[in-house]
Design a protein around this motif. Structure first.
Motif, PDB file in Angstrom:
ATOM      1  N   LYS A   1       0.742  -1.404   0.110  1.00 11.72           N
ATOM      2  CA  LYS A   1       0.013   0.415  -0.175  1.00 11.72           C
ATOM      3  C   LYS A   1       0.795   1.511  -0.151  1.00 11.72           C
ATOM      4  CE  LYS A   1      -3.749   2.168   2.447  1.00 11.72           C
ATOM      5  NZ  LYS A   1      -4.617   2.346   3.896  1.00 11.72           N
TER       6      LYS A   1
ATOM      7  N   TYR B   1       0.640   4.427  -3.431  1.00 11.17           N
ATOM      8  CA  TYR B   1       0.127   5.517  -2.650  1.00 11.17           C
ATOM      9  C   TYR B   1       1.838   6.784  -3.841  1.00 11.17           C
ATOM     10  CZ  TYR B   1       2.897   7.744   1.648  1.00 11.17           C
ATOM     11  OH  TYR B   1       3.886   7.831   2.126  1.00 11.17           O
TER      12      TYR B   1
ATOM     13  N   GLN C   1      -9.575   8.313  -7.503  1.00  8.13           N
ATOM     14  CA  GLN C   1      -9.780   6.406  -7.360  1.00  8.13           C
ATOM     15  C   GLN C   1     -10.661   5.467  -8.161  1.00  8.13           C
ATOM     16  OE1 GLN C   1     -13.390   5.822  -4.648  1.00  8.13           O
ATOM     17  NE2 GLN C   1     -12.662   3.246  -4.603  1.00  8.13           N
TER      18      GLN C   1
ATOM     19  N   THR D   1      -5.595   5.473  -0.027  1.00 10.23           N
ATOM     20  CA  THR D   1      -4.085   5.983  -0.767  1.00 10.23           C
ATOM     21  C   THR D   1      -4.271   6.874  -1.702  1.00 10.23           C
ATOM     22  OG1 THR D   1      -4.337   3.228  -1.337  1.00 10.23           O
ATOM     23  CG2 THR D   1      -3.170   4.322  -2.653  1.00 10.23           C
ATOM     24  N   ILE D   2      -5.310   7.599  -1.787  1.00  7.66           N
ATOM     25  CA  ILE D   2      -5.804   8.862  -3.512  1.00  7.66           C
ATOM     26  C   ILE D   2      -5.014  10.074  -1.951  1.00  7.66           C
ATOM     27  CG2 ILE D   2      -6.757  10.071  -4.529  1.00  7.66           C
ATOM     28  CD1 ILE D   2      -5.790   7.349  -5.704  1.00  7.66           C
TER      29      ILE D   2
ATOM     30  N   GLN E   1      -3.526   9.738   1.150  1.00 12.90           N
ATOM     31  CA  GLN E   1      -1.709   9.769   1.367  1.00 12.90           C
ATOM     32  C   GLN E   1      -1.723  10.117   0.204  1.00 12.90           C
ATOM     33  OE1 GLN E   1      -1.768   5.757   2.679  1.00 12.90           O
ATOM     34  NE2 GLN E   1      -0.212   6.432   3.929  1.00 12.90           N
ATOM     35  N   SER E   2      -1.139  10.078  -1.349  1.00 13.23           N
ATOM     36  CA  SER E   2      -0.680  10.575  -2.187  1.00 13.23           C
ATOM     37  C   SER E   2      -0.635  11.810  -2.117  1.00 13.23           C
ATOM     38  CB  SER E   2      -1.662   9.852  -3.535  1.00 13.23           C
ATOM     39  OG  SER E   2      -1.613   8.874  -4.054  1.00 13.23           O
TER      40      SER E   2
END
Lengths: 471, 471
Positions: B3, B7, B36, B45-46, B48-49
């Motif tokens: 994961k 990201y 997403q 995840t997005i 976090q990016s």
């Protein structure tokens, strides 16, 4: 009979004659030759006896005339006994007692026989403020920039000039400035010891030395210390093989006020040089001599660079300025690197104020007054104690500095007495804090660096009464 | 794919779009939901990016509108790469290089990109002098007496008041004053480590931290540190079992200028609390933020008292005053005992001047000006470097503080370049001094805390030319 015991025996005979007033103040002593024949010993033995008596201020030599009973020898009370080296490994800390004494300092109503610095009334505060105003005007970037790590060049140059007692052996480049003498000692210990090493110190000793040594995880050996001649070299010799560093106050030690004779200083430096053991010499009272000349430091005899000579103005000019220095001999580079790592550098301002004070003869002038005041005070204190403390009180005979060390009746616990005294707004330093061992419980240190006035005299008498009541 | 790598991969794609100007300044980014679906990953995840891109100041959120390409993202040069944890045990010291850099500071003709403090022209010297004059008049016993060991109550109260970012969690009683932040760090290390212990630090790191750790006989673990988000927590987790203490600059680190995101700070404190490892937090640049709010220190998240929060005015007001402090959490009593053993206490004067400066709103006013100057300077420096240094130069993106970190072509040795630059009266700090290992040889630290004028601009261009000539 061993030679060293012989000379002490003869010195004791003369000492008793002085205390019994068989020999009165100002009396001329028999000549060295006469005594040599009388006791059937060598000339040297008699000379050693005289040295011993001189170191106790009992006799004094007059040029081309001989030896006389000293003016300060008219003492009713004995000097304290020299402690035996305690073998007890019990290291109960006296932290609580120290905290108690320090906490009392914030109460200005307390007569502070307890404190370790001269009363503000004895300090040239107006002159210092004048110097401060001058320095503030002239300081580069108004003191907001870093100064060189080694410290103010101006201060170092003036300290070097002032160390005339060293006959020009040191220059400004030999000094590093520190945040008071305590910080100098700490830096020296950091430079030459590691956790688990062993430090030899006097006993009784200034409690700050015990605290910093314990803080750094050092083993401490307390050496028997003579109330007038300082640390016992014979005792040091016996343990020298396990000692990594020594830290002594050679001149007017705190709390005893002892002064190592020159011969002892020389011998000490030779011994330590031979064993390659560094000496941290805490000489912050050296300028407060009651005699005619400033005593030499051990540093004078140091040829191998093993003596780290520490000083400050905290006991003479301005404790709160935190200005001190060290001439660290061969450890200089290490000390400078350390100072940079610990604190980058010091503030310049007060260093420049002190440099200015030294440069223009003001320090010299001030010290002459301060010494005279302290000496007079010491006599006032001794007289008052003689008259108002129990007869079996023993009292030190400092030849400089600002402390008296009292040994009271064995039954008296000065830690208990402290609480009673503080209730009457009288502070003193209990003997227990000047050792890591369970000893000196019947002793106390009194600071006579106060303004001698009715209130102080009265409180000293009341303290004597408290002691009597505790018997 | 793990994961955390996912990201980063997505963040990199967007970052490349920004640098290629596919996404231009002010452009709105696709929504989180749109991305997403596009990448077929979780919402988290997005998020976090976006956090990653935000921490690099590449994007910014606008309330109720979404994310936009940030105004500061128009950069021609890349940010420096994050270093790998070097396994080499070669610990060649960089002492000589540091000495060289320090020695150059006495030459006032040198343009001092090298120095670690703001230029005197940026300091409110006249106002400080006014405060000094006022304090001198009012100081009890003119500052000649000892102050309490813990330090000026007045200063501690004002520092506590000023620490609004902690939302009143600390009071004057939680602070101990020190001789600058370096002395605070030293005191903290003395309190929680012994010779042979292991300290974890950032890399690159302020060389003073390496010096004090080596001086105290500590093992040093340098952790990979991200130029914008600070120390790599994953790397710390891998070695945490052998770490005895951490020392990090959470806000605008020296030399990278990185700022740990709040989430990282929280996670760090939780990790260290769990493992009972103390954190020395060096927060002396925290007030020099370029954003809208003062970032929180790790201390904010500290519930167990393991964070020792260090600060000073050396980077904002007056380096030479040597005024700093620490809020040492559960180690407070030990720090106070130590301070007493090391130096008794500090001089009061400058502490009172700073307290007065804080109390009357002058610090707030001065900081607003200083931050504005530093931020403008940082942009001047970045533009000039972009235009006059080689194209493959990488440059940090500080969000506060006063340093830029440059990574040059691998063929360049900045220790060699230093000698050439100093001949032309241009000083900088070579990368090699910011590590104990043989690395960062192609890096340099530039201080932009100078007055931005023609001479400085010209010297920066000349430095760029020197770099080009060395290729």
């Amino acid at each position: 009979m061993a030679k060293e015991i012989l000379y002490l025996k003869i010195a004791n005979i003369i000492e008793e004659q002085i205390f019994s007033e068989t020999l009165k103040i100002g009396d001329k002593l028999p000549s060295i030759r006469a005594l040599q024949k009388l006791h059937d010993v060598s000339l040297n033995t008699i000379k050693q006896s005289f040295l011993e008596l001189e170191s106790k201020s009992l006799i004094e030599s007059r040029p081309k005339s001989g030896f006389y009973v000293s003016k300060t020898s008219n003492r009713k009370l004995l000097i304290p006994s020299m402690n035996k080296l305690k073998l007890s490994e019990q290291k109960t800390t006296s932290e609580d007692l120290i905290t108690k004494v320090f906490d009392s300092l914030s109460d200005k109503d307390i007569t502070r026989f307890s404190i370790g610095v001269p009363d503000p009334s004895l300090l040239p505060i107006a002159k210092l403020n004048k110097g401060l105003a001058k320095v503030v005007r002239n300081l580069a970037e108004s003191g907001t920039s870093y100064e060189p790590v080694q410290g103010s060049a101006n201060l170092r140059r003036n300290v070097a000039k002032w160390a005339i007692v060293l006959e020009g052996k040191l220059t400004e480049d030999d000094f590093v400035t520190t945040s008071g003498a305590m910080n100098a000692i700490f830096n020296c210990l950091m430079a030459v010891t590691k956790r688990g090493d062993t430090i030899a110190i006097e006993s009784p000793v200034y409690f700050g030395i015990i605290q910093v040594a314990q803080n750094m995880g050092l083993n401490i050996i307390e050496l028997p210390t003579h109330p007038t001649t300082g640390v016992d070299l014979e005792a040091l010799k016996k343990v020298i093989h396990k000692v990594d560093v020594c830290c002594f106050m050679s001149n007017f030690s705190n709390p005893l006020g002892s002064l190592m004779p020159d011969q002892n200083k020389k011998e000490l430096v030779e011994l330590l040089t031979y064993h390659n053991v560094p000496l941290i010499e805490d000489d912050l009272y050296g300028n407060l001599f009651f005699g005619t000349v400033r005593p030499k430091p051990c540093k004078y005899y140091d040829e191998a660079g093993i003596v780290m000579w520490c000083g400050s103005v905290s006991k003479t000019l301005a404790p709160g300025y935190r200005v001190g220095w060290v001439a660290p001999g061969k450890f200089k580079d290490k000390i400078i690197r350390q100072k940079m790592a610990h604190t980058v550098c010091m503030p310049s301002l007060y260093q420049e104020v002190i440099a200015d004070f030294l440069e223009h003869g003001r320090y010299d002038h001030h010290l002459r007054n301060l010494r005279s005041t302290l000496y007079t005070n010491s006599l006032h204190f001794q007289r008052t104690i003689e008259d108002h403390f129990p007869e079996n009180t023993k009292i030190s005979q400092p030849q400089g500095g600002s402390f008296l060390w009292l040994e009271l009746d064995k039954s008296i616990d000065t830690a208990v007495l402290y609480d009673k005294a503080i209730q009457q707004k009288i502070g003193f330093a209990p003997g227990r804090i000047f050792t890591q061992h369970d000893q000196y419980n019947n002793c106390m240190r009194l600071n006579f660096g106060l303004e001698w006035k009715e209130k102080v005299e009265l409180d000293l008498k009341r303290l004597g009464q408290l002691v009597k009541n505790s018997l």
